[in-house]
Scaffold this motif. Structure first.
Motif, PDB file in Angstrom:
ATOM      1  N   ARG A  68       0.837  -1.212   0.000  1.00  0.00           N
ATOM      2  CA  ARG A  68       0.000   0.000   0.000  1.00  0.00           C
ATOM      3  C   ARG A  68       0.866   1.255   0.000  1.00  0.00           C
ATOM      4  O   ARG A  68       0.581   2.225  -0.711  1.00  0.00           O
ATOM      5  CB  ARG A  68      -0.925  -0.028   1.227  1.00  0.00           C
ATOM      6  N   TYR A  69       1.912   1.239   0.805  1.00  0.00           N
ATOM      7  CA  TYR A  69       2.823   2.384   0.872  1.00  0.00           C
ATOM      8  C   TYR A  69       4.222   1.890   0.496  1.00  0.00           C
ATOM      9  O   TYR A  69       4.880   1.223   1.287  1.00  0.00           O
ATOM     10  CB  TYR A  69       2.842   2.991   2.277  1.00  0.00           C
ATOM     11  N   HIS A  70       4.635   2.209  -0.704  1.00  0.00           N
ATOM     12  CA  HIS A  70       5.952   1.777  -1.183  1.00  0.00           C
ATOM     13  C   HIS A  70       6.761   3.008  -1.578  1.00  0.00           C
ATOM     14  O   HIS A  70       6.223   3.959  -2.150  1.00  0.00           O
ATOM     15  CB  HIS A  70       5.802   0.856  -2.395  1.00  0.00           C
ATOM     16  N   ARG A  71       8.041   2.961  -1.254  1.00  0.00           N
ATOM     17  CA  ARG A  71       8.928   4.054  -1.652  1.00  0.00           C
ATOM     18  C   ARG A  71      10.094   3.464  -2.426  1.00  0.00           C
ATOM     19  O   ARG A  71      10.750   2.517  -1.972  1.00  0.00           O
ATOM     20  CB  ARG A  71       9.432   4.823  -0.435  1.00  0.00           C
ATOM     21  N   SER A  72      10.346   4.022  -3.591  1.00  0.00           N
ATOM     22  CA  SER A  72      11.425   3.531  -4.436  1.00  0.00           C
ATOM     23  C   SER A  72      12.772   3.758  -3.768  1.00  0.00           C
ATOM     24  O   SER A  72      13.082   4.869  -3.324  1.00  0.00           O
ATOM     25  CB  SER A  72      11.400   4.244  -5.793  1.00  0.00           C
ATOM     26  N   THR A  73      13.568   2.692  -3.704  1.00  0.00           N
ATOM     27  CA  THR A  73      14.918   2.824  -3.154  1.00  0.00           C
ATOM     28  C   THR A  73      15.893   3.353  -4.197  1.00  0.00           C
ATOM     29  O   THR A  73      17.018   3.721  -3.862  1.00  0.00           O
ATOM     30  CB  THR A  73      15.412   1.458  -2.645  1.00  0.00           C
ATOM     31  N   ILE A  74      15.455   3.379  -5.465  1.00  0.00           N
ATOM     32  CA  ILE A  74      16.318   3.878  -6.544  1.00  0.00           C
ATOM     33  C   ILE A  74      16.087   5.367  -6.781  1.00  0.00           C
ATOM     34  O   ILE A  74      17.028   6.163  -6.840  1.00  0.00           O
ATOM     35  CB  ILE A  74      16.064   3.090  -7.848  1.00  0.00           C
ATOM     36  N   TYR A  75      14.790   5.747  -6.887  1.00  0.00           N
ATOM     37  CA  TYR A  75      14.461   7.136  -7.232  1.00  0.00           C
ATOM     38  C   TYR A  75      13.952   7.942  -6.035  1.00  0.00           C
ATOM     39  O   TYR A  75      13.709   9.139  -6.158  1.00  0.00           O
ATOM     40  CB  TYR A  75      13.420   7.149  -8.361  1.00  0.00           C
ATOM     41  N   HIS A  76      13.786   7.271  -4.895  1.00  0.00           N
ATOM     42  CA  HIS A  76      13.403   7.938  -3.649  1.00  0.00           C
ATOM     43  C   HIS A  76      12.100   8.732  -3.799  1.00  0.00           C
ATOM     44  O   HIS A  76      12.007   9.891  -3.389  1.00  0.00           O
ATOM     45  CB  HIS A  76      14.541   8.843  -3.158  1.00  0.00           C
ATOM     46  N   VAL A  77      11.127   8.089  -4.415  1.00  0.00           N
ATOM     47  CA  VAL A  77       9.800   8.696  -4.551  1.00  0.00           C
ATOM     48  C   VAL A  77       8.767   7.693  -4.053  1.00  0.00           C
ATOM     49  O   VAL A  77       8.983   6.475  -4.077  1.00  0.00           O
ATOM     50  CB  VAL A  77       9.493   9.085  -6.015  1.00  0.00           C
ATOM     51  N   ASP A  78       7.634   8.223  -3.594  1.00  0.00           N
ATOM     52  CA  ASP A  78       6.549   7.364  -3.124  1.00  0.00           C
ATOM     53  C   ASP A  78       5.828   6.732  -4.309  1.00  0.00           C
ATOM     54  O   ASP A  78       5.614   7.375  -5.346  1.00  0.00           O
ATOM     55  CB  ASP A  78       5.558   8.170  -2.285  1.00  0.00           C
ATOM     56  N   MET A  79       5.443   5.474  -4.145  1.00  0.00           N
ATOM     57  CA  MET A  79       4.712   4.733  -5.173  1.00  0.00           C
ATOM     58  C   MET A  79       3.515   4.052  -4.513  1.00  0.00           C
ATOM     59  O   MET A  79       3.550   2.855  -4.209  1.00  0.00           O
ATOM     60  CB  MET A  79       5.617   3.691  -5.845  1.00  0.00           C
ATOM     61  N   PRO A  80       2.445   4.813  -4.262  1.00  0.00           N
ATOM     62  CA  PRO A  80       1.287   4.229  -3.567  1.00  0.00           C
ATOM     63  C   PRO A  80       0.647   3.098  -4.368  1.00  0.00           C
ATOM     64  O   PRO A  80       0.700   3.077  -5.597  1.00  0.00           O
ATOM     65  CB  PRO A  80       0.330   5.420  -3.442  1.00  0.00           C
ATOM     66  N   TYR A  81       0.048   2.173  -3.643  1.00  0.00           N
ATOM     67  CA  TYR A  81      -0.656   1.034  -4.252  1.00  0.00           C
ATOM     68  C   TYR A  81       0.265   0.270  -5.216  1.00  0.00           C
ATOM     69  O   TYR A  81      -0.108  -0.074  -6.333  1.00  0.00           O
ATOM     70  CB  TYR A  81      -1.914   1.504  -4.988  1.00  0.00           C
ATOM     71  N   PHE A  82       1.457  -0.020  -4.750  1.00  0.00           N
ATOM     72  CA  PHE A  82       2.460  -0.651  -5.605  1.00  0.00           C
ATOM     73  C   PHE A  82       2.160  -2.136  -5.773  1.00  0.00           C
ATOM     74  O   PHE A  82       1.918  -2.862  -4.798  1.00  0.00           O
ATOM     75  CB  PHE A  82       3.851  -0.471  -5.005  1.00  0.00           C
ATOM     76  N   MET A  83       2.195  -2.601  -7.018  1.00  0.00           N
ATOM     77  CA  MET A  83       1.987  -4.013  -7.354  1.00  0.00           C
ATOM     78  C   MET A  83       3.179  -4.468  -8.193  1.00  0.00           C
ATOM     79  O   MET A  83       3.291  -4.111  -9.364  1.00  0.00           O
ATOM     80  CB  MET A  83       0.670  -4.186  -8.126  1.00  0.00           C
TER      81      MET A  83
END
Length: 324
Positions: free
Chosen positions: A262-277
């Motif tokens: 549900r709450y994912h943050r990219s470790t590469i681009y350091h941006v939030d990615m809500p509802y990540f699948m």
């Protein structure tokens, strides 16, 4: 030994009655052992008696391999079980490093596979660090062959997953195989290998399930920048998306949703990615984000937030996603 070599069960029985130690592991001056001589003699009763008296051993010998071959050929499952119990290492063909169980999977030898598994072969059997060339030639996938050659501690479950041998994979799991073991170098699981080699059915098995794609799937069109939710062959929902821009093209193919956050943050681009699948354990997936009218992402499939929320709540892990 002479009685065993001549297959004389009467004399062998008399001698057996007078000794407490058969010395089944002993050898003659020319290197022959009692089991080999019993096999030469051809009397099944003597062979069985010698096998029962064999001490536990780690490595297979020429004679125990011969006995296993004869038992497999004759369908003698009790003798196969006995031989497998006597050895701590899995059996391999003479002069080979790779176990019979792995050969049976790679070579699609269902009869050998099911016999070995039914007789107690270890469903977590590990491939050797150096595999035989004829075995490697059976591996159709270059990526799987690379893992087998370069990584360590691959199991037969990983092998079946990487080959898309779904029936073998199910049988191994039913026999108690550990689906969560990891390779030594790349820390790959059977699910990772199934996903990496593009076998979505194997991935679904390892995930514990997933809807058949003819009942539920997602179809992503890179050309149209559109996503369709398809149920029972009929598109029931469509939405715009934004896929990878030039230099960051979104991968094409058939994938499986392997996890959701549900709450994912990219470790590469350091941006939030809500509802990540996440798709097939890879470094991209679907998530809510800014949807331009053209490809604009770093490879992920960006969705409008309401669409991302809908997919996240309605589409289970294991669902097939086609990108084309």
């Amino acid at each position: 030994m002479a009685a065993a070599a001549h297959g004389n069960i009467d004399i062998f029985g008399l001698l057996l009655a007078r000794t407490t130690n058969l010395h089944a592991e002993g050898r003659t001056n020319d290197g022959r052992d009692l089991l080999g001589m019993a096999l030469d003699g051809g009397n099944p009763g003597i062979v069985e008696t010698v096998l029962e008296r064999l001490p536990p051993m780690q490595q297979w010998t020429t004679s125990t391999r011969r006995a296993l071959g004869a038992a497999l050929l004759g369908g003698d499952k009790e003798q196969i079980r006995l031989l497998l119990r006597k050895h701590s290492m899995p059996p391999t063909p003479e002069g080979r490093n790779v176990p019979f169980l792995a050969y049976s999977i790679a070579g699609s030898n269902s009869s050998l596979f099911r016999t070995l598994l039914a007789c107690g072969a270890d469903p977590n059997t590990v491939l050797p660090s150096r595999c035989d060339k004829d075995f490697l030639a059976l591996l159709s996938s270059n990526s799987l062959r690379s893992y087998v050659e370069e990584d360590r501690n691959l199991t037969v479950v990983m092998l079946a997953a990487g080959l898309g041998q779904d029936d073998y994979l199910r049988a191994l799991l039913d026999a108690g195989a550990n689906r969560n073991r990891l390779t030594s170098r790349d820390r790959m699981s059977a699910l990772d290998i199934a996903a990496e080699t593009g076998h979505w059915r194997a991935a679904q098995i390892l995930l514990g399930g997933g809807p058949p794609p003819d009942q539920l799937r997602l179809e992503i069109s890179l050309a149209l920048q559109r996503v369709a939710l398809v149920k029972n062959g009929v598109p029931v929902y469509r939405t715009q998306c934004s896929t990878g821009r030039p230099g960051y093209s979104t991968k094409r193919g058939e994938f499986v949703i392997t996890n959701k956050e549900r709450y994912h943050r990219s470790t590469i681009y350091h941006v939030d990615m809500p509802y990540f699948m996440r798709l097939s354990c890879l470094d991209f997936g679907m998530h809510a984000g800014y949807v331009a009218d053209h490809p604009a992402s770093h490879g992920c499939i960006r969705l409008p937030e309401d669409a991302a929320r809908k997919f996240f709540s309605e589409i289970p892990v294991g669902t097939v996603v086609t990108v084309q």
